[in-house]
Scaffold this motif. Sequence first.
Motif, PDB file in Angstrom:
ATOM      1  N   SER A   1       0.843  -1.206   0.031  1.00  0.00           N
ATOM      2  CA  SER A   1      -0.124   0.019   0.109  1.00  0.00           C
ATOM      3  C   SER A   1       0.860   1.253   0.047  1.00  0.00           C
ATOM      4  O   SER A   1       1.830   1.436   0.637  1.00  0.00           O
ATOM      5  CB  SER A   1      -0.889  -0.061   1.292  1.00  0.00           C
ATOM      6  OG  SER A   1      -1.684   1.123   1.301  1.00  0.00           O
TER       7      SER A   1
ATOM      8  N   THR B   1      -6.431   6.578  -3.765  1.00  0.00           N
ATOM      9  CA  THR B   1      -5.839   6.215  -5.325  1.00  0.00           C
ATOM     10  C   THR B   1      -6.778   6.029  -6.323  1.00  0.00           C
ATOM     11  O   THR B   1      -7.726   5.350  -6.124  1.00  0.00           O
ATOM     12  CB  THR B   1      -4.796   4.926  -5.122  1.00  0.00           C
ATOM     13  OG1 THR B   1      -3.927   5.162  -3.958  1.00  0.00           O
ATOM     14  CG2 THR B   1      -3.885   5.023  -6.383  1.00  0.00           C
TER      15      THR B   1
ATOM     16  N   LEU C   1      -8.459   4.966  -9.802  1.00  0.00           N
ATOM     17  CA  LEU C   1      -8.469   4.008 -10.802  1.00  0.00           C
ATOM     18  C   LEU C   1      -9.467   4.264 -11.776  1.00  0.00           C
ATOM     19  O   LEU C   1     -10.613   4.605 -11.271  1.00  0.00           O
ATOM     20  CB  LEU C   1      -8.519   2.753 -10.206  1.00  0.00           C
ATOM     21  CG  LEU C   1      -8.982   1.298 -11.147  1.00  0.00           C
ATOM     22  CD1 LEU C   1      -7.739   1.521 -11.994  1.00  0.00           C
ATOM     23  CD2 LEU C   1      -9.471   0.342 -10.361  1.00  0.00           C
TER      24      LEU C   1
ATOM     25  N   GLU D   1      -6.692   2.987   0.299  1.00  0.00           N
ATOM     26  CA  GLU D   1      -5.215   2.616   0.465  1.00  0.00           C
ATOM     27  C   GLU D   1      -4.839   1.882   1.477  1.00  0.00           C
ATOM     28  O   GLU D   1      -3.764   1.260   1.942  1.00  0.00           O
ATOM     29  CB  GLU D   1      -4.291   3.872   0.138  1.00  0.00           C
ATOM     30  CG  GLU D   1      -3.867   4.115  -1.295  1.00  0.00           C
ATOM     31  CD  GLU D   1      -2.956   3.230  -2.068  1.00  0.00           C
ATOM     32  OE1 GLU D   1      -2.125   2.726  -1.155  1.00  0.00           O
ATOM     33  OE2 GLU D   1      -3.102   2.866  -3.134  1.00  0.00           O
TER      34      GLU D   1
ATOM     35  N   ARG E   1      -3.368  -4.909  -5.642  1.00  0.00           N
ATOM     36  CA  ARG E   1      -3.671  -4.127  -6.914  1.00  0.00           C
ATOM     37  C   ARG E   1      -3.747  -4.994  -8.036  1.00  0.00           C
ATOM     38  O   ARG E   1      -4.510  -5.188  -8.958  1.00  0.00           O
ATOM     39  CB  ARG E   1      -2.577  -3.066  -7.414  1.00  0.00           C
ATOM     40  CG  ARG E   1      -2.889  -2.133  -6.012  1.00  0.00           C
ATOM     41  CD  ARG E   1      -1.846  -1.026  -6.694  1.00  0.00           C
ATOM     42  NE  ARG E   1      -1.823   0.225  -5.501  1.00  0.00           N
ATOM     43  CZ  ARG E   1      -0.960   0.129  -4.509  1.00  0.00           C
ATOM     44  NH1 ARG E   1      -0.454  -0.929  -3.725  1.00  0.00           N
ATOM     45  NH2 ARG E   1      -1.149   1.386  -3.639  1.00  0.00           N
TER      46      ARG E   1
ATOM     47  N   THR F   1      -3.172   3.993 -10.386  1.00  0.00           N
ATOM     48  CA  THR F   1      -2.935   2.750  -9.839  1.00  0.00           C
ATOM     49  C   THR F   1      -2.531   1.737 -10.662  1.00  0.00           C
ATOM     50  O   THR F   1      -1.606   1.103 -10.340  1.00  0.00           O
ATOM     51  CB  THR F   1      -4.320   2.266  -9.282  1.00  0.00           C
ATOM     52  OG1 THR F   1      -5.021   3.224  -8.267  1.00  0.00           O
ATOM     53  CG2 THR F   1      -4.513   0.743  -8.820  1.00  0.00           C
TER      54      THR F   1
ATOM     55  N   ASN G   1       1.193  -0.178 -10.305  1.00  0.00           N
ATOM     56  CA  ASN G   1       1.111  -1.740 -10.182  1.00  0.00           C
ATOM     57  C   ASN G   1       2.083  -2.191 -11.135  1.00  0.00           C
ATOM     58  O   ASN G   1       2.791  -2.999 -11.047  1.00  0.00           O
ATOM     59  CB  ASN G   1      -0.264  -2.252 -10.326  1.00  0.00           C
ATOM     60  CG  ASN G   1      -0.244  -3.656 -10.505  1.00  0.00           C
ATOM     61  OD1 ASN G   1      -0.078  -4.238  -9.573  1.00  0.00           O
ATOM     62  ND2 ASN G   1      -0.452  -4.165 -11.650  1.00  0.00           N
TER      63      ASN G   1
END
Length: 831
Positions: A468, A494, A496, A617, A624, A652, A656
């Motif tokens: 995280s 975060t 997405l 988060e 993720r 995100t 990742n």
Amino acid sequence: MRLFAQFYQRTVLAHPLLTLLAFAVVMLLAATQFSQFRLDASAESLVLENDQSLEDYRQMNQRFTASDGFLVVTYAPFTDLFSDDAIATLRSLRDDLAAVRGVSSTNSILNVPLLHSPRMSLSTVEEELLTLDQHDVPLADVRRALLDNPLYPDLLISRDATTTAIQVNLPTPDNYFTLLYQRDGLRNKAREQGLSADEQQTLARVSAEFQALLEAMDAEQARIIREVRGILAQYRDRAEIHLGGVPMIASDMIDFVRNDISTFGVGVLIFIVLTLAFIFREWRWVVAPLLVCLFTVWLMVGYLGWMQWPVTVISSNFVSLLLIMTMSITIHLIVRYREFQHDEPDAPPLDTNWRTVKSMIKPCFYMAITTIVAFGSLTFSGIRPVIDFGWMMTIGIALAFLMAFVVFPALLALLPPPRHERSADEGHAITRHFAVLTERYGNGVLVVSLVLAVIWGVGLSRLTVENSFIDYFKSNTEIHQGMIVIDNKLGGTTPLDIVITDNRTAQDADPFLDECDPFLDDECEEEDNRNTWFTWQKVNQLEQVHNYLNELPESGKVMSVTTTLRLLAQVNGGTPLNAFQLPFIPAMVPDELADLLITPYINDDTGQARFNVRLLESSPDLKRQELLERIQTALVEDLGFSEDQILLTGMTVMYNNMLQSLFDSQIKTLGVVFVAIMVMFLILFRSLLLAVIGILPNLLAAASVLGLLGLLGIPLDMMSITIAAITVGIAVDDTIHYMHRFRVEFARDGDYLATMHRCHSTIGRAMFYTSLTIITGFSILVLSNFIPTIYFGLFTGFAMLMALLGALTLLPRLIILLKPFGPDNVPQPTT
């Protein structure tokens, strides 16, 4: 080689002052580039090289007028939020923030449309828009309007109505995207086709202009954030206030990097000074290596400025690493010099200096080469900052080797002759105890090593990179505290984005948005009428996606056109819009609401619908990679979309991608690194058996740090994932020095045990000193506010300890057991 040795003696040793003056000129030139040395914590510094996700992220932000370029100020008054005093304080805070130079606008519960009135309907939305700023609305009605609205809860106000947020918008310069796309376009053409001379000049000019713009933006944002923090401090006696947002995180990370470079660079230097003073107890052995370390860092910083290589979060420890690597080489030279001095106390200092250089240049050269190979593995990561870090350390180590064998001997030649006395710890070296341990309990050393290998293997199988972002920062930092509040109260941190592209049969625009009315104009064809998202079937399909995303445990606030439709249903007296009303939504929504309700979620020109998900988060279950795969699978298998319709993007996804690439590249290339090091061993020792013996302790050291991370359940992050390569690079140094000295000493009497004891009392002490210096140097990193830096310091220190123990126990035990230099009492020629 003889010519080189003569040249070296006639220049460096015969004219040390001229040598140092020549380096002084180079250092002055390097100093002129200090102003170009810069730090970078932008999104580009944490993404893959040529990552398509970054391009997707930028495109989607432009298409849906979305941006992460804003600050979030959380406001939780000590009294009721909807009291006159709390609202007055909020308005005063908002006005002060809006007055900051460089702030384009603010959004808060004070100026957003309340969209809550008994008289409001779809036909009167524009006339009935109310805001707290412009209308005298009872605060109880304001509270109800905000909490009943599907858009605002978990976004601008918490569901318990105790916390609200002010969004402070920071504008992006008009020429930002123009320069960006021009630069990237030329870069892509350079890779694929090549550039003409004019295009190369254009690329250089555009790159320089874009870099200047970025630096100006960073400076401007840093100023705004400082002023905002000053304003917030004035209100903290009336409310709990936190600052968040991507610009603030980037700014603070730059501060962390700058602090780590300066504070910990100085701290490591102090630790090194204290360690050298404790070990050698003579000022020359403190001053000379210290100057060599400082000169190396000085030249490297100048070189990075000249090349315009930014230092990022990932490479922020390069100063500490470079200091430690340079010190490691100089300590080996010091110990060897003192050994020659002890053996021949009456020899001229110049001769002792030359003998030291002559005996140590070969093992130190191979040490530098193998370390460069280890750091070189970072260049295969595919992530620009990691690649740059690998090249920084590669060049830095080469520079450290040069400085150690040019500047250090020149300094010794100019300093007064050292005292001719027995080493303070001669005969009492700690390393002698390891020799005794290895001799008496050799089989036990092998058993313990095997057991540790199994344990570390279990730990390796448990390694993950799912961590995280909030855990990167100490709980007392503003970043951590702000993220916690935003996660718990305001719908997650975060972003997405899930973008779905419509399967259209034609590329015409929505006829309901143009002059064509299907109820009045016979020329509107039925097929064209479906080229919009606002049809009954498609809206229902989008609602299914929204509901699925909202039910994910990792999700906080989910926003999409479904949010807009639910709001319009409220305005429509609680009745959802029917199939005849849906196509008219873009026309019925007032212009002042379109940027809030339509544009961020639907782009009919490209046939795309956007879902914005804010992830929690602070959730301990956030993984993720697994989440992204789960969403992709559900959209295809359960909701009926094809894979080419779906695009996952946002911070995100980019973060990742970076972590997964690091894991894949570094773990997989470790094998390549070890093969390359074995090749170095083969060249150096000309023996496959010696190469295998030398690689085993290093394998154990690298496995120990990664295995311990796995056993403790600590995910690999952007910094700790590089520890394996760094460990191999540094740990192999001890192996090379020990095996090189063992071969030399074994030639004296052909006795393995006696040779081991001599090596432990000589080169073993240098290995102990260098490892002690490295461990103490890295230990100061635990004082950082950046958790990855703390882990980096702790686990690198642990890896160095394991490498030292392996080199002083397992390595000599394997040499004695396998006898790679021949049977006992058979002298071997020296090389």
